[in-house]
Scaffold this motif. Structure first.
Motif: not given
Length: 119
Positions: A6-20, A55-66
């Motif tokens: 029905e076109g409603r959001l189920k899951n969303m994913f995000w990554v940016d150039a820095r993460s790549r 030795g620092q934590s680095t985000l490679f991507g994130c999102g919301l899942i249904s």
């Protein structure tokens, strides 16, 4: 974004150039967690995190899942892998979730030996 029939959001994913860029340099091992926090819609916030040369934590991507089921994890992992030019990690540190483990076997078969359970 992953939409339902029905076109409603189920899951969303995000990554940016820095993460790549960070992932390109530090992709040997990463952690994946989908139990950190949920929003008012009870959608778990899922993260891919690695460690840089300092030795620092680095985000490679994130999102919301249904859902925390195999089908959702497969979508999430494949979306992330596409953003990372198909370069799979050598090892993934996760929790003991069976659906997540099955999705890792499908999407990251070479990393399976590196999957570790954390309690």
């Amino acid at each position: 974004m992953d939409l339902d029939e029905e076109g409603r959001l189920k899951n969303m994913f995000w990554v940016d150039a820095r993460s790549r860029a960070f992932y390109k340099e530090f992709r040997d091992a990463l952690t994946f967690d989908s139990t950190y926090l949920t929003n008012k819609y009870d959608m778990p916030f899922a993260t891919f995190v690695g460690v840089n040369h300092h030795g620092q934590s680095t985000l490679f991507g994130c999102g919301l899942i249904s859902n925390e089921d195999t089908k959702t994890y497969i979508w999430f992992f494949q979306s992330w892998l596409t953003c990372m030019s198909g370069y799979a990690p050598k090892a993934i540190i996760t929790g003991q979730d069976k659906a997540m483990k099955k999705a890792i076997e499908i999407v990251f078969p070479d990393a399976l030996g590196g999957v570790c359970g954390i309690h």
